[in-house]
Design an enzyme around this catalytic site. Sequence first.
Site, mmCIF file in Angstrom:
data_model
loop_
_atom_site.group_PDB
_atom_site.id
_atom_site.type_symbol
_atom_site.label_atom_id
_atom_site.label_comp_id
_atom_site.label_asym_id
_atom_site.label_seq_id
_atom_site.Cartn_x
_atom_site.Cartn_y
_atom_site.Cartn_z
ATOM 1 N N ARG A 39 0.833 -1.217 0.000
ATOM 2 C CA ARG A 39 0.000 0.000 0.000
ATOM 3 C C ARG A 39 0.857 1.252 0.000
ATOM 4 N NH1 ARG A 39 -3.172 -0.433 5.173
ATOM 5 N NH2 ARG A 39 -1.241 -1.472 5.740
ATOM 6 N N ASN A 57 -6.031 -2.567 2.137
ATOM 7 C CA ASN A 57 -6.034 -4.017 2.317
ATOM 8 C C ASN A 57 -7.470 -4.500 2.460
ATOM 9 O OD1 ASN A 57 -3.257 -4.270 2.319
ATOM 10 N ND2 ASN A 57 -3.075 -4.462 4.533
#
Length: 113
Positions: A39, A57
């Site tokens: 990320r 996520n």
Amino acid sequence: MFWHRRRETDAGDEPRPLPDDARRLRLRFVGQVQGVGFRWTSMGVARDLGLTGWVRNERDGSVSAEIQGEASHVGAFFSQMLDAYRHHPIRYTVDEREDIPLVEGERDFEVRY
């Protein structure tokens, strides 16, 4: 790898104007994408390219994202992600990729929780 680099805009917190060829993609990444900085790397790459959107996520172990910006920069996102992990290879694929409507007034690219 890329991390928390915040891209400054000329107008401070003003929304970035959408380029004429702007595009927004909804993506789902699967594979080795959690616990490896995916990320944060995505955010760094997106900000370096001047893209807006988000990444997060998912409970099933995948990572979802929406990226928006100039079409060539959206395309460059994928090759720059590969470059970012060249020395720390991970296995992942884009499981879903869909063009979706643009979001007006978006200011940045962020990690969502």
